[in-house]
Design an enzyme around this catalytic site. Structure first.
Site, PDB file in Angstrom:
ATOM      1  N   TYR A 112       0.842  -1.196   0.000  1.00 47.53           N
ATOM      2  CA  TYR A 112       0.000   0.000   0.000  1.00 47.53           C
ATOM      3  C   TYR A 112       0.877   1.247   0.000  1.00 47.53           C
ATOM      4  O   TYR A 112       1.813   1.347   0.801  1.00 47.53           O
ATOM      5  CB  TYR A 112      -0.897   0.033   1.244  1.00 47.53           C
ATOM      6  N   GLU A 133      -3.518   7.412  -4.141  1.00 46.33           N
ATOM      7  CA  GLU A 133      -3.333   6.135  -3.460  1.00 46.33           C
ATOM      8  C   GLU A 133      -3.121   4.997  -4.453  1.00 46.33           C
ATOM      9  O   GLU A 133      -3.785   4.945  -5.486  1.00 46.33           O
ATOM     10  CB  GLU A 133      -4.591   5.884  -2.619  1.00 46.33           C
TER      11      GLU A 133
END
Ligand code: GDP
Ligand code: MN
Length: 395
Positions: free
Chosen positions: A101, A189
């Site tokens: 992530y 993101e």
């Protein structure tokens, strides 16, 4: 404004972040031909303005073009989290070794940009934050502070990445930070950042949310086909304005401005307008006793809405009196004027006195009333609604 995955990937790609090869389609036919062109298994990803698509059944795989056709057909008929799937991204299917992530957002508490990284990707970062907070690594930067190479490399190392991967991931983090600033993003993101079995790092998913108030600084987005849109669940500027004034208000897609005396009257008026073949431009309640200021605010909302062609006013005087109502409207007409035709009916408490106030004002200044038709109890509400529909059509 939140971008679709395929839009965000376009920006990623232009900003130097490696992405999966793919194409966005809106028909099973196109999915099939693109899968054929790829000549290998694909992943089909529903394009909606929400994450968690994997869990919700919005991400599917296909081994061949025929299957891609069938699966995309299924996805295109789905409604996920309230969003109808209208587009599907057909992407090369990756052989995943590991998922990470990487995200950048604003730390509003400390007025910093924060780069977040985690060795557990693909899952919701909020979940990791709850269960294993120590796995989440961060770099905080001032808005005008540079992200140095040693910092992004350090972050990559903290994820357990080794060898040439460190440099690849550090560059990717740096590119994400550059685009975050360049586009005035609120969030950028990559979840998951995928390490493939053959050792490449790629953004398998992409999420960008832009600051609406900075959109005007980015005409280049329009050139990329990314347009400002009204998001589901987000208020329109007019709804926002009404909210600040304490007026319950909703924008609708018709052209008749609804100026009702209360929510019940608004609902009934809506029905009547539809019955006579018209479409309301809004729903509105007066939000408590309508003072002259409040009435002026309500009328201004309608008069300044370019979609409104005519105004339908229906006032039932209950505790609030029709003469007060008429005084308020006259005040508005004197101070502001009304550029749209309006048909108005008053009944109930002090309706006659209300009509007299209008009559007097009209004698004094006929010009103010040139687009306004006023009725009392003798005209049934149906007639008023019918007239409003005619006025909107220019009759
Ligand atoms: P989200 O659920 O809306 O965040 O959608 P993602 O694009 O992140 O996909 C969810 C999950 O699907 C990922 O975490 C992966 O595990 C899986 N996935 C997505 N693309 C691929 C792919 O190309 N190959 C494989 N094997 N899995 C994928
Ligand atoms: Mn994701």
């Amino acid at each position: 404004m939140r971008l679709y995955e395929y839009e965000a990937k376009k920006i990623f790609s232009q900003s130097g972040i490696p992405i999966t090869q793919g194409m966005v389609v809106s028909s099973p036919d196109d999915a099939k031909s693109f899968a054929k062109k790829m000549g290998k298994p694909v992943v089909l990803k529903s394009q909606i303005l929400s994450g968690g698509r994997g869990k919700a059944g919005g991400i599917k795989f296909a081994d061949n073009p025929k299957e891609a056709e069938k699966v995309s057909q299924e996805l295109l008929s789905l409604k996920i989290k309230g969003y109808q799937v209208e587009k599907v991204l057909v992407d090369e299917k990756l052989d995943i070794e590991k998922e990470f992530y990487i995200g950048i957002t604003l730390d509003r508490l400390n007025y910093k940009i924060v780069v977040i990284a985690c060795s557990e990707g693909g899952v919701e970062i909020e979940e990791v934050a709850r269960t294993d907070p120590e796995k989440i690594k961060r770099i905080s930067l001032d808005i005008d502070e540079t992200l140095f190479n040693f910092q992004s490399q350090g972050l990559a190392k903290e994820l357990g990445i080794e060898g040439s991967g460190i440099r690849a991931v550090a560059e990717l983090i740096h590119a994400l930070w550059r685009l975050y600033k360049k586009y005035d993003a609120k969030l950028a993101e990559i979840n998951p950042l995928v390490l493939t079995k053959d050792g490449k790092y790629l953004a398998a998913d992409a999420r960008i949310s832009l600051d609406d108030d900075a959109l005007f600084r980015h005409p280049e987005l329009k050139e990329m086909g990314i347009e400002k849109r009204h998001e589901e669940g987000e208020m329109t500027p007019r709804e926002q304005k009404a909210r600040e004034m304490g007026i319950p208000y909703l924008d609708l897609d018709g052209d008749i401005g609804m100026f009702p005396g209360g929510a019940g009257f608004g609902i009934m008026g809506n029905d009547f307008i539809h019955y006579y073949g018209g479409k309301p431009a809004n729903f509105m309640d007066s939000g408590g006793g309508p003072t002259p200021e409040r009435l002026a605010q309500m009328l201004t909302l309608l008069d300044e809405n370019p979609q409104v062609k005519a105004i339908f006013g229906a006032r039932f005087g209950g505790i609030s009196r029709c003469d007060d109502f008429a005084k308020g409207v006259v005040m508005f007409l004197k101070e502001h004027g009304l550029s749209k035709p309006m048909v108005l009916r008053m009944t109930g408490n002090m309706w006659k006195q209300g009509l007299e106030i209008f009559d007097r004002a009209k004698k004094e200044n006929p010009e103010l009333f040139k687009n306004i038709e006023i009725h009392g109890i003798e005209t049934p509400i149906e007639e008023i609604a019918k007239r409003a529909v005619e006025l909107a059509k220019g009759v």
